[in-house]
Scaffold this motif. Structure first.
Motif, mmCIF file in Angstrom:
data_model
loop_
_atom_site.group_PDB
_atom_site.id
_atom_site.type_symbol
_atom_site.label_atom_id
_atom_site.label_comp_id
_atom_site.label_asym_id
_atom_site.label_seq_id
_atom_site.Cartn_x
_atom_site.Cartn_y
_atom_site.Cartn_z
ATOM 1 N N LEU A 145 23.576 -75.619 -62.827
ATOM 2 C CA LEU A 145 24.906 -75.971 -62.371
ATOM 3 C C LEU A 145 25.204 -75.249 -61.062
ATOM 4 O O LEU A 145 24.900 -74.060 -60.941
ATOM 5 N N THR A 146 25.795 -75.956 -60.098
ATOM 6 C CA THR A 146 26.187 -75.328 -58.838
ATOM 7 C C THR A 146 27.554 -75.841 -58.415
ATOM 8 O O THR A 146 27.994 -76.911 -58.826
ATOM 9 N N GLY A 147 28.206 -75.054 -57.568
ATOM 10 C CA GLY A 147 29.507 -75.446 -57.044
ATOM 11 C C GLY A 147 30.122 -74.324 -56.245
ATOM 12 O O GLY A 147 29.431 -73.389 -55.828
ATOM 13 N N GLU A 148 31.422 -74.434 -56.042
ATOM 14 C CA GLU A 148 32.178 -73.414 -55.319
ATOM 15 C C GLU A 148 33.442 -73.085 -56.095
ATOM 16 O O GLU A 148 34.017 -73.950 -56.744
ATOM 17 N N TRP A 197 35.492 -68.996 -64.542
ATOM 18 C CA TRP A 197 35.087 -67.643 -64.171
ATOM 19 C C TRP A 197 36.200 -66.689 -64.558
ATOM 20 O O TRP A 197 37.348 -66.871 -64.189
ATOM 21 N N ARG A 198 35.837 -65.635 -65.301
ATOM 22 C CA ARG A 198 36.832 -64.683 -65.789
ATOM 23 C C ARG A 198 36.334 -63.256 -65.606
ATOM 24 O O ARG A 198 35.169 -62.971 -65.808
ATOM 25 N N LYS A 199 37.266 -62.401 -65.243
ATOM 26 C CA LYS A 199 36.992 -60.965 -65.219
ATOM 27 C C LYS A 199 38.337 -60.256 -65.236
ATOM 28 O O LYS A 199 39.152 -60.466 -64.339
ATOM 29 N N ASP A 200 38.564 -59.437 -66.242
ATOM 30 C CA ASP A 200 39.857 -58.774 -66.447
ATOM 31 C C ASP A 200 40.956 -59.837 -66.472
ATOM 32 O O ASP A 200 40.879 -60.755 -67.253
ATOM 33 N N SER A 201 41.953 -59.754 -65.584
ATOM 34 C CA SER A 201 43.043 -60.736 -65.589
ATOM 35 C C SER A 201 42.751 -61.938 -64.685
ATOM 36 O O SER A 201 43.525 -62.892 -64.640
ATOM 37 N N TYR A 202 41.634 -61.909 -63.969
ATOM 38 C CA TYR A 202 41.263 -62.992 -63.057
ATOM 39 C C TYR A 202 40.679 -64.171 -63.840
ATOM 40 O O TYR A 202 39.873 -63.984 -64.745
ATOM 41 N N GLU A 203 41.106 -65.393 -63.492
ATOM 42 C CA GLU A 203 40.527 -66.606 -64.066
ATOM 43 C C GLU A 203 40.531 -67.696 -63.009
ATOM 44 O O GLU A 203 41.546 -67.949 -62.371
ATOM 45 N N GLU A 204 39.388 -68.342 -62.821
ATOM 46 C CA GLU A 204 39.249 -69.436 -61.863
ATOM 47 C C GLU A 204 38.483 -70.569 -62.509
ATOM 48 O O GLU A 204 37.352 -70.384 -62.961
ATOM 49 N N ARG A 205 39.103 -71.741 -62.555
ATOM 50 C CA ARG A 205 38.443 -72.955 -63.053
ATOM 51 C C ARG A 205 37.882 -73.685 -61.850
ATOM 52 O O ARG A 205 38.592 -73.898 -60.871
ATOM 53 N N ALA A 206 36.615 -74.065 -61.923
ATOM 54 C CA ALA A 206 35.972 -74.735 -60.792
ATOM 55 C C ALA A 206 35.151 -75.924 -61.273
ATOM 56 O O ALA A 206 34.412 -75.830 -62.256
ATOM 57 N N ARG A 207 35.293 -77.016 -60.541
ATOM 58 C CA ARG A 207 34.529 -78.234 -60.836
ATOM 59 C C ARG A 207 33.041 -77.987 -60.555
ATOM 60 O O ARG A 207 32.683 -77.290 -59.609
ATOM 61 N N ILE A 208 32.192 -78.564 -61.373
ATOM 62 C CA ILE A 208 30.751 -78.505 -61.142
ATOM 63 C C ILE A 208 30.419 -79.542 -60.076
ATOM 64 O O ILE A 208 30.664 -80.727 -60.265
#
Length: 127
Positions: A84-87, A59-70
């Motif tokens: 696909l679902t997850g948190e 997940w990315r937006k501007d300088s934010y980035e979050e990697r998340a397991r499915i």
């Protein structure tokens, strides 16, 4: 014929068979790989060939980035539907649910997503 003259054609046959098998495997997996847009990866997927998809969403937006397991991923080969679902943690650090619902056609996946309260549409290509 000598053993050596039989060995060369046998090796060539094995090499051709292996190359064809690898090519066939690669083209029959419509899901596995990196998917994104404009050179940026958003999905890293692995398909087991039996309807289960695992991997990572990015997940990315501007300088934010979050990697998340499915947590749960499915692919319906008859329809091309990918779910696909997850948190993942949002920009404020809160854990939120996400859902991605799309359809794969050749090397493109497009559909809708929900990330916490954010919703939208996407189109990614295989990279």
């Amino acid at each position: 014929m000598t053993r050596r003259s039989l060995l060369v054609p046998a090796c060539l046959l094995l090499a051709v068979t292996a190359a064809l098998a690898q090519g066939k495997t690669k083209t029959t997996d419509p899901v596995s790989g990196k998917w994104g847009a404009d050179g940026v990866t958003y999905l890293e997927l692995e398909y087991n060939g039996e309807g289960v998809v695992t991997g990572t969403t990015i997940w990315r937006k501007d300088s934010y980035e979050e990697r998340a397991r499915i947590a749960q991923g499915t692919f319906e080969s008859e329809t091309g539907r990918l779910a696909l679902t997850g948190e993942a943690r949002n920009r404020d650090g809160q854990l939120v649910k996400y859902a991605i619902d799309g359809r794969i056609e050749k090397n493109t996946v497009s559909g809708t997503y929900q990330f916490g309260t954010d919703k939208g549409e996407f189109t990614f290509t295989r990279q």
